[in-house]
Design a protein around this motif. Structure first.
Motif, PDB file in Angstrom:
ATOM      1  N   VAL A 178       0.864  -1.182   0.000  1.00  0.00           N
ATOM      2  CA  VAL A 178       0.000   0.000   0.000  1.00  0.00           C
ATOM      3  C   VAL A 178       0.903   1.236   0.000  1.00  0.00           C
ATOM      4  CG1 VAL A 178      -1.797   1.274   1.222  1.00  0.00           C
ATOM      5  CG2 VAL A 178      -1.781  -1.239   1.298  1.00  0.00           C
ATOM      6  N   TYR A 179       0.836   2.037  -1.037  1.00  0.00           N
ATOM      7  CA  TYR A 179       1.663   3.245  -1.082  1.00  0.00           C
ATOM      8  C   TYR A 179       1.060   4.246  -2.067  1.00  0.00           C
ATOM      9  CZ  TYR A 179       3.675   1.226  -5.378  1.00  0.00           C
ATOM     10  OH  TYR A 179       3.851   0.683  -6.622  1.00  0.00           O
ATOM     11  N   LEU A 180       1.457   5.504  -1.902  1.00  0.00           N
ATOM     12  CA  LEU A 180       1.009   6.578  -2.780  1.00  0.00           C
ATOM     13  C   LEU A 180       2.015   6.794  -3.898  1.00  0.00           C
ATOM     14  CD1 LEU A 180      -0.959   7.139  -0.411  1.00  0.00           C
ATOM     15  CD2 LEU A 180      -0.679   9.571  -0.893  1.00  0.00           C
ATOM     16  N   ASP A 181       1.502   7.154  -5.057  1.00  0.00           N
ATOM     17  CA  ASP A 181       2.343   7.438  -6.206  1.00  0.00           C
ATOM     18  C   ASP A 181       1.757   8.637  -6.941  1.00  0.00           C
ATOM     19  OD1 ASP A 181       4.384   7.209  -8.014  1.00  0.00           O
ATOM     20  OD2 ASP A 181       3.407   5.650  -9.206  1.00  0.00           O
ATOM     21  N   ARG A 182       2.620   9.365  -7.627  1.00  0.00           N
ATOM     22  CA  ARG A 182       2.165  10.526  -8.387  1.00  0.00           C
ATOM     23  C   ARG A 182       2.495  10.296  -9.853  1.00  0.00           C
ATOM     24  NH1 ARG A 182       3.212  16.842  -6.700  1.00  0.00           N
ATOM     25  NH2 ARG A 182       1.476  17.712  -7.910  1.00  0.00           N
ATOM     26  N   HIS A 183       1.475  10.362 -10.690  1.00  0.00           N
ATOM     27  CA  HIS A 183       1.636  10.098 -12.122  1.00  0.00           C
ATOM     28  C   HIS A 183       0.907  11.181 -12.910  1.00  0.00           C
ATOM     29  CE1 HIS A 183       2.247   7.813 -15.761  1.00  0.00           C
ATOM     30  NE2 HIS A 183       0.955   7.868 -16.020  1.00  0.00           N
ATOM     31  N   ASN A 184       1.672  11.916 -13.719  1.00  0.00           N
ATOM     32  CA  ASN A 184       1.096  13.004 -14.524  1.00  0.00           C
ATOM     33  C   ASN A 184       0.301  13.978 -13.652  1.00  0.00           C
ATOM     34  OD1 ASN A 184       2.188  11.885 -16.858  1.00  0.00           O
ATOM     35  ND2 ASN A 184       0.333  10.697 -17.317  1.00  0.00           N
ATOM     36  N   ASP A 185       0.938  14.401 -12.551  1.00  0.00           N
ATOM     37  CA  ASP A 185       0.339  15.375 -11.627  1.00  0.00           C
ATOM     38  C   ASP A 185      -0.933  14.860 -10.942  1.00  0.00           C
ATOM     39  OD1 ASP A 185       2.311  17.257 -12.129  1.00  0.00           O
ATOM     40  OD2 ASP A 185       1.237  18.110 -13.840  1.00  0.00           O
ATOM     41  N   GLU A 186      -1.118  13.548 -10.927  1.00  0.00           N
ATOM     42  CA  GLU A 186      -2.280  12.959 -10.246  1.00  0.00           C
ATOM     43  C   GLU A 186      -1.789  12.021  -9.156  1.00  0.00           C
ATOM     44  OE1 GLU A 186      -6.233  10.178 -11.188  1.00  0.00           O
ATOM     45  OE2 GLU A 186      -4.540  10.249 -12.595  1.00  0.00           O
ATOM     46  N   TRP A 187      -2.342  12.213  -7.942  1.00  0.00           N
ATOM     47  CA  TRP A 187      -2.013  11.322  -6.835  1.00  0.00           C
ATOM     48  C   TRP A 187      -2.859  10.053  -6.942  1.00  0.00           C
ATOM     49  CZ3 TRP A 187       2.155  11.573  -4.078  1.00  0.00           C
ATOM     50  CH2 TRP A 187       2.775  12.802  -3.848  1.00  0.00           C
ATOM     51  N   LEU A 188      -2.196   8.900  -6.805  1.00  0.00           N
ATOM     52  CA  LEU A 188      -2.863   7.613  -6.868  1.00  0.00           C
ATOM     53  C   LEU A 188      -2.495   6.800  -5.634  1.00  0.00           C
ATOM     54  CD1 LEU A 188      -2.009   6.641 -10.568  1.00  0.00           C
ATOM     55  CD2 LEU A 188      -4.172   7.616  -9.753  1.00  0.00           C
ATOM     56  N   LEU A 189      -3.411   5.944  -5.212  1.00  0.00           N
ATOM     57  CA  LEU A 189      -3.125   4.965  -4.170  1.00  0.00           C
ATOM     58  C   LEU A 189      -2.923   3.629  -4.860  1.00  0.00           C
ATOM     59  CD1 LEU A 189      -2.896   4.160  -1.197  1.00  0.00           C
ATOM     60  CD2 LEU A 189      -5.376   3.855  -1.159  1.00  0.00           C
TER      61      LEU A 189
END
Length: 322
Positions: free
Chosen positions: A201-212
């Motif tokens: 379980v971790y957060l990631d940022r892709h194309n200025d969008e935060w995703l879980l």
């Protein structure tokens, strides 16, 4: 199937040895014993030891995701109250609709021999055993174990004709709960090994969008996230689960960002006015391979949702799954 089969709870006896702390009514205060304490030589372990069984007592895991400082400078986040106070039981039952399963606070390789012992004690007729897949087939029920979403946990099921077998699951829950004391040592060693495993379980940022990012497939991700939201998002005007849709695998919630929550505490706007400050957010689960699920956030309300608010909200959701 033998209809007369009785799923009897299995009890594991644990001998407790009581030691006295007082003599003749006098309580011995041991604090004074440490006043003149001196350090002793460090423990030296033999070089022939099995290195796989030893590790740091308090390992520091690697951080997942990118660190993005704000324009106003960095301030250390406060510990999440739920993460600090929420202690997981060794066995927790999950019930969603007609489906039921167990979440056990141990890894599958620890649970598997316990399933075999459970089947033997219950007198189940084993017809097939596949440890690599974690499946134990019997004439009465199908037992299975696989890695869970919560770190270091396992999902354990007992099914009959493809559906949850309630009596078997209850008896299995009692048995595994009784095994929790004897499994503590194995769980401690497993916790040390988990320090080198990737986060589920971790957060990631892709194309200025935060995703879980969840390291399990969408089916298990949906079930566990739904259970946690139902159990924890139950405070109106703060964080509340409004609806869930199993077909589209999404959840609609209300959430009050931390900054406005604190501002409301000092200004006293909690009450009818707090409803105007909450965000209406939709969590959408998107499959990303067979063992990976992405959780996206969309704003369903009129109030603006900043990138920092999105990240904070996903961190709050992630805290439920760690």
């Amino acid at each position: 199937m033998n209809p007369a089969l009785k799923w009897m709870p299995l009890v594991v006896s644990i001998a407790l040895v009581a030691t006295g702390c007082a003599r003749d009514g006098y309580y011995h205060d041991r604090n004074i014993d440490y006043v003149d304490a001196e350090p002793s030589a460090p423990l030296v372990l033999p070089e022939s030891r099995d290195m796989a069984r030893y590790g740091n007592a308090m390992p520091v895991p690697e951080a997942s995701g990118d660190f993005v400082p704000s324009d106003e400078g960095f301030s250390a986040p406060r510990p999440d109250e739920v993460a600090r106070s929420r202690l997981r039981d060794y066995v927790e039952r999950r019930d969603i609709g007609e489906d039921s399963w167990l979440v056990v606070n141990a890894q599958p390789n620890t649970i598997w021999p316990q399933l075999e012992d459970f089947a033997r004690r219950q007198g189940l007729n084993v017809t097939a055993s596949d440890p690599s897949r974690g499946i134990l087939e019997t004439q009465q029920a199908r037992l299975s174990v696989r890695p869970g979403l919560l770190r270091g946990s396992s999902v354990v099921r007992c099914e009959q004709a493809g559906r949850a077998y309630a009596d078997c699951l209850s008896s299995l829950s009692n048995y595994l709960g009784g095994q929790s004391q004897t499994a503590s040592t194995a769980s401690a060693l497993a916790s040390q090994r988990m320090a080198n495993e990737p986060e589920r379980v971790y957060l990631d940022r892709h194309n200025d969008e935060w995703l879980l990012v969840l390291g399990v497939g969408p089916e298990l991700a949906w079930a566990e996230l739904g259970y946690q939201l139902e159990s924890n998002f139950n405070q109106g005007n703060r964080e509340l689960l409004l609806e869930s849709d199993a077909a589209s695998r999404d959840f609609l919630v209300e959430y009050l960002p931390r900054d406005e929550r604190e501002r409301g505490f000092f200004s006293g706007f909690f009450g009818p006015d707090a409803e105007k400050m909450t965000r209406r957010l939709r969590l959408v689960l998107v499959p990303s391979g067979s063992d990976r699920t992405l959780v996206r956030v969309s704003n369903e309300g009129e109030r603006e949702l900043s990138s920092d608010d999105t990240r904070e909200f996903l961190e709050r959701v992630a805290s439920l799954l760690r």
